[in-house]
Design a protein around this motif. Sequence first.
Motif, short mmCIF file in Angstrom:
data_model
loop_
_atom_site.label_atom_id
_atom_site.label_comp_id
_atom_site.label_asym_id
_atom_site.label_seq_id
_atom_site.Cartn_x
_atom_site.Cartn_y
_atom_site.Cartn_z
N ARG A 49 -15.61 5.91 -13.70
CA ARG A 49 -16.43 5.20 -14.68
C ARG A 49 -16.70 6.09 -15.90
O ARG A 49 -16.78 5.61 -17.02
CB ARG A 49 -17.76 4.75 -14.07
CG ARG A 49 -17.64 3.44 -13.33
CD ARG A 49 -18.99 2.83 -13.04
NE ARG A 49 -19.83 3.65 -12.20
CZ ARG A 49 -19.81 3.64 -10.87
NH1 ARG A 49 -18.98 2.85 -10.23
NH2 ARG A 49 -20.62 4.40 -10.19
N ARG A 50 -16.87 7.39 -15.66
CA ARG A 50 -17.10 8.31 -16.77
C ARG A 50 -15.82 8.56 -17.57
O ARG A 50 -15.87 8.80 -18.76
CB ARG A 50 -17.65 9.64 -16.25
CG ARG A 50 -19.10 9.56 -15.80
CD ARG A 50 -19.68 10.94 -15.54
NE ARG A 50 -18.91 11.76 -14.62
CZ ARG A 50 -19.07 11.80 -13.30
NH1 ARG A 50 -19.98 11.05 -12.73
NH2 ARG A 50 -18.33 12.59 -12.56
N HIS A 51 -14.68 8.56 -16.88
CA HIS A 51 -13.39 8.84 -17.51
C HIS A 51 -12.40 7.73 -17.15
O HIS A 51 -11.51 7.94 -16.33
CB HIS A 51 -12.84 10.19 -17.05
CG HIS A 51 -13.80 11.31 -17.20
ND1 HIS A 51 -14.11 11.86 -18.42
CD2 HIS A 51 -14.55 11.98 -16.29
CE1 HIS A 51 -14.99 12.82 -18.26
NE2 HIS A 51 -15.28 12.91 -16.98
N PRO A 52 -12.55 6.54 -17.74
CA PRO A 52 -11.67 5.42 -17.36
C PRO A 52 -10.20 5.70 -17.70
O PRO A 52 -9.89 6.27 -18.73
CB PRO A 52 -12.21 4.24 -18.15
CG PRO A 52 -13.12 4.79 -19.17
CD PRO A 52 -13.49 6.19 -18.78
N GLU A 53 -9.36 5.27 -16.82
CA GLU A 53 -7.92 5.39 -17.00
C GLU A 53 -7.33 4.00 -16.91
O GLU A 53 -7.97 3.06 -16.46
CB GLU A 53 -7.31 6.27 -15.91
CG GLU A 53 -7.87 7.67 -15.91
CD GLU A 53 -7.42 8.46 -14.68
OE1 GLU A 53 -6.55 7.99 -13.94
OE2 GLU A 53 -7.97 9.55 -14.49
N HIS A 54 -6.10 3.86 -17.30
CA HIS A 54 -5.42 2.57 -17.20
C HIS A 54 -4.64 2.53 -15.91
O HIS A 54 -3.61 3.19 -15.79
CB HIS A 54 -4.48 2.37 -18.39
CG HIS A 54 -5.19 2.40 -19.70
ND1 HIS A 54 -6.02 1.39 -20.12
CD2 HIS A 54 -5.24 3.34 -20.68
CE1 HIS A 54 -6.53 1.68 -21.29
NE2 HIS A 54 -6.07 2.86 -21.66
N PRO A 55 -5.13 1.79 -14.92
CA PRO A 55 -4.39 1.74 -13.65
C PRO A 55 -3.06 1.01 -13.83
O PRO A 55 -2.97 0.04 -14.56
CB PRO A 55 -5.32 0.95 -12.72
CG PRO A 55 -6.20 0.18 -13.62
CD PRO A 55 -6.30 0.96 -14.92
N GLU A 56 -2.06 1.55 -13.19
CA GLU A 56 -0.76 0.91 -13.25
C GLU A 56 -0.77 -0.32 -12.36
O GLU A 56 -1.42 -0.37 -11.33
CB GLU A 56 0.31 1.87 -12.76
CG GLU A 56 0.45 3.11 -13.63
CD GLU A 56 1.49 4.05 -13.08
OE1 GLU A 56 1.40 5.24 -13.39
OE2 GLU A 56 2.37 3.60 -12.33
N ALA A 57 -0.02 -1.32 -12.77
CA ALA A 57 0.10 -2.53 -11.96
C ALA A 57 0.87 -2.20 -10.69
O ALA A 57 1.87 -1.50 -10.72
CB ALA A 57 0.80 -3.63 -12.75
N ARG A 58 0.36 -2.68 -9.57
CA ARG A 58 1.03 -2.44 -8.29
C ARG A 58 1.38 -3.78 -7.67
O ARG A 58 0.54 -4.66 -7.56
CB ARG A 58 0.10 -1.68 -7.36
CG ARG A 58 -0.23 -0.30 -7.86
CD ARG A 58 -1.22 0.36 -6.90
NE ARG A 58 -1.59 1.66 -7.38
CZ ARG A 58 -2.66 1.90 -8.13
NH1 ARG A 58 -3.47 0.94 -8.45
NH2 ARG A 58 -2.93 3.12 -8.53
N GLU A 59 2.61 -3.92 -7.27
CA GLU A 59 3.03 -5.14 -6.59
C GLU A 59 3.55 -4.79 -5.22
O GLU A 59 4.16 -3.76 -5.03
CB GLU A 59 4.13 -5.84 -7.39
CG GLU A 59 3.62 -6.39 -8.71
CD GLU A 59 4.66 -7.26 -9.37
OE1 GLU A 59 5.47 -7.86 -8.65
OE2 GLU A 59 4.65 -7.33 -10.61
N GLN A 60 3.26 -5.64 -4.27
CA GLN A 60 3.74 -5.42 -2.91
C GLN A 60 5.02 -6.19 -2.70
O GLN A 60 5.19 -7.29 -3.22
CB GLN A 60 2.69 -5.87 -1.89
CG GLN A 60 1.42 -5.06 -1.99
CD GLN A 60 0.41 -5.53 -0.97
OE1 GLN A 60 0.57 -6.59 -0.39
NE2 GLN A 60 -0.63 -4.76 -0.78
#
Length: 177
Positions: A87-98
């Motif tokens: 929350r203090r250092h937000p990052e852009h999560p990569e999309a994950r597909e199963q």
Amino acid sequence: MQTTQLIAGLRARDEDAFEALVRRQTSSLLRTAKRVLRSEEDARDAVQDAFVSLFKSIGEFEGNAQLSTWLHRILVNRCLMELRRRRRHPEHPEAREQDAVWIESAEAILQRTEVRKVVRSSIERLPDRYRVVLLLRDMEELSTEEAAKVLDMTPNAVKVRLHRARHALRTLLDPHM
């Protein structure tokens, strides 16, 4: 190795005892961490940190709870610290597909995948205090008492928070179901 022997071995810094603990607890801890952190890599790091932390502080273990409960508490605390860091250092999560196994029809898979996505998205939208309780009780199937020990709360507080979490989740899911 019995629990008392395991604890004695851990206190004596016996590598075999530590290895036995890792073998017994890794899958359960990893499942919990993945659900809380929603990242395989972060979950593995959290589990590793939890084991290291337990190993360093085993002398402080008083035996008031089961060793596995104490270890889960260490893990959940580590996961919550990671969530606060994010929350203090937000990052852009990569999309994950199963990957889907093509045993059933594409339509059935698509429908189930969409429902799962909506439920997961709704769970992720819950505040951390609700999401963690919901995951521990409903996904990890910990008892109220175990969840209370892991979260350092009273069982009654866990019940109240779980009720609120389920109600909040139901409110989020209502428009989709």
